[in-house]
Design an enzyme around this catalytic site. Structure first.
Site, short mmCIF file in Angstrom:
data_model
loop_
_atom_site.label_atom_id
_atom_site.label_comp_id
_atom_site.label_asym_id
_atom_site.label_seq_id
_atom_site.Cartn_x
_atom_site.Cartn_y
_atom_site.Cartn_z
N CYS A 81 0.83 -1.20 0.00
CA CYS A 81 0.00 0.00 0.00
C CYS A 81 0.87 1.26 0.00
O CYS A 81 1.51 1.57 -1.01
CB CYS A 81 -0.97 -0.03 1.17
SG CYS A 81 -2.35 1.12 1.00
N HIS A 102 -3.48 -5.33 1.29
CA HIS A 102 -3.31 -5.58 2.72
C HIS A 102 -3.83 -6.98 3.06
O HIS A 102 -4.78 -7.47 2.43
CB HIS A 102 -4.10 -4.56 3.55
CG HIS A 102 -3.47 -3.22 3.65
ND1 HIS A 102 -2.25 -3.00 4.24
CD2 HIS A 102 -3.91 -2.00 3.23
CE1 HIS A 102 -1.95 -1.71 4.20
NE2 HIS A 102 -2.94 -1.09 3.60
#
Length: 488
Positions: free
Chosen positions: A333, A438
């Site tokens: 991310c 994630h």
């Protein structure tokens, strides 16, 4: 309801344990926390089918309760962006309006939504396990409280007050907290819990009885220190003493930037036998890593600021050197965004910054946040990450940035690969991998593929069952049953 004498007393851990214990009794159970402050968040269903965010602690508590996690379980989430500023997430969605409001005005504005979520969950379940925040005895916050006493009073919850005895002063913390509560709320306290105890419990006498004589409240549980309970830490980094013993075959260094987010997703690595998880803050922390060891650039709530911090520490050069010698490098991310050439922020979301230049990517920040659960199958990967080839993985996305190829570098012949459109990229050498997914390192299939020498990947179900067994063994007989018995 679990209240605490301070943050870190063990409310989240115990709430998770009780969610599983009461679920094991055949009850329909759900967790609730009116307001959480954490950069550890999970993507869950919200109103009208839209996806939203809640704190990771309530996500895991819902799983422990065998309930589907959803935004009503944590209606207000504050995600710190600086010492005096947080992004405000209400019912799963970012609210710029609430973020701009003064604290006291915000509390009055959001209480009706919090109360409605609480009442709806109460109506739909046999039992709620509610978690407070910090301490209920913060007398400067009484007037604007929406997470501790106001929730307890609204639900007429039977409350346990938890303290961390390992810090010292536990009996003073319990007595002082009880004494500062308004008299009507004192009556809601049904028991004291001594958490994180090390030693012979017999040595606590006569303090529990003296405390009961002063307050009328019994000490109902003394819980030993749980170094390896298996749950992610909600408010901080994993304690080094909780590291699993045994011969180390792989070291994984996570860059511990000031605005690190979603660090809870690394707990699964902590649970693996033979893996050493390091929190890296200086180049010296990377000096002993070999080509088979990893460096992880984690998620960040302030990517540009964390990039500046990496450079100030000299970690940018240390990361580049690890990659140059063939070491495995993973960006997740915000970490993926750092690996690119540039961050472009015309919307005023995060800030402009040059990237580390390890992938030919450009990230542009957008006002709308991407929130979704994602399931992918990796194509054929090259080099160090080849073990992921063909592996199907599940996770979630939380990001403002949108990442694309750097057009000039691609035109110039850069041979990096886009593995999954808009989601995952790999360098030509094969040792640098960046993706928006994630939870990748929580997926059992991914862990089995990457760590074939691991004996067994512990499951969340086994963790929850273990927590319930600890709670069952530590509470005085009949206490947990009495907490849910009908009023006389």
């Amino acid at each position: 309801m679990l209240l605490g004498t301070s943050s870190g007393a063990g409310k989240s851990w115990l709430a998770t344990a009780l969610c599983r214990w009461y679920s094991d009794q055949g009850l329909r159970v759900a967790p609730f926390k009116a307001q959480n402050m954490s950069n550890n968040a999970r993507v869950v269903p919200g109103p009208g089918g839209a996806m939203g965010e809640i704190g990771s602690a309530q996500y895991f508590q819902a799983l422990a309760a065998r309930a589907e996690p959803e935004v009503r379980m944590n209606p207000l989430l504050l995600k710190p962006e600086a010492d005096t500023r947080s992004q405000v997430v209400c019912m799963g969605q970012v609210s710029a309006e609430l973020g701009a409001m003064p604290w006291h005005a915000r509390s009055a504005r959001v209480w009706p939504q919090i109360a409605a979520a609480l009442d709806a969950l109460r109506a739909e379940n046999d039992l709620l396990v509610i978690e407070g925040a910090g301490s209920p005895a913060e007398i400067n916050l009484y007037a604007s409280d929406i997470v501790n006493l106001r929730v307890a009073q609204h639900a007429q919850a039977r409350c346990l007050l938890v303290t961390d005895i390992d810090r010292g002063g536990a009996f003073a913390h319990l007595y002082g907290t009880w004494a500062l509560l308004p008299e009507a709320q004192r009556a809601l306290i049904h028991g004291f819990v001594l958490n994180k105890f090390r030693g012979d419990a017999a040595l606590l006498a006569p303090a529990p009885q003296k405390l009961q004589d002063l307050t009328g409240v019994p000490t109902v549980a003394t819980i030993p220190m749980q170094w390896r309970h298996g749950l992610p830490e909600e408010d901080g980094l994993f304690d080094e003493r909780s590291r699993a013993a045994g011969a180390v075959h792989t070291s994984v260094a996570v860059m511990t930037c000031p605005h690190i987010s979603n660090l809870d997703e690394f707990q699964a690595l902590r649970n693996l036998p033979g893996l050493r998880l390091l929190w890296a803050r200086s180049p010296a922390d990377l000096a002993g890593l070999g080509a088979s060891d990893w460096v992880i650039l984690p998620g960040s709530k302030a990517t540009a600021a964390d990039l500046a911090w990496l450079r100030a520490q000299g970690l940018d050069q240390a990361i580049a050197a690890h990659a140059a010698r063939g070491g495995m490098l993973l960006g997740l991310c915000g970490g993926l965004q750092m690996l690119g050439e540039a961050l472009i922020d015309s919307a005023g979301i995060d800030g402009n910054a040059p990237g580390l230049g390890l992938l030919p990517l450009v990230t542009r920040f957008a006002p709308t946040k991407t929130l979704r659960r994602t399931r992918v199958r990796f194509p054929t990967l090259q080099g160090a990450w080849a073990a992921l080839s063909g592996v199907q993985a599940s996770g979630y996305e939380i990001h403002h940035g949108q990442t694309v190829w750097h057009p000039a570098m691609v035109a110039g012949g850069d041979a990096a690969r886009e593995l999954i459109p808009g989601l995952a990229w790999q360098n030509a050498a094969g040792n640098v991998l960046g993706l928006y997914l994630h939870g990748l390192l929580e997926d059992p299939a991914v862990l089995q593929a990457l760590f074939r020498c691991a004996i067994q990947v512990p499951t969340l179900e086994s963790v929850f069952d273990g927590l319930a067994r600890v709670a069952d063994s530590c509470f005085a007989p009949g206490v947990l049953q009495a907490l849910i018995a009908p009023a006389a």
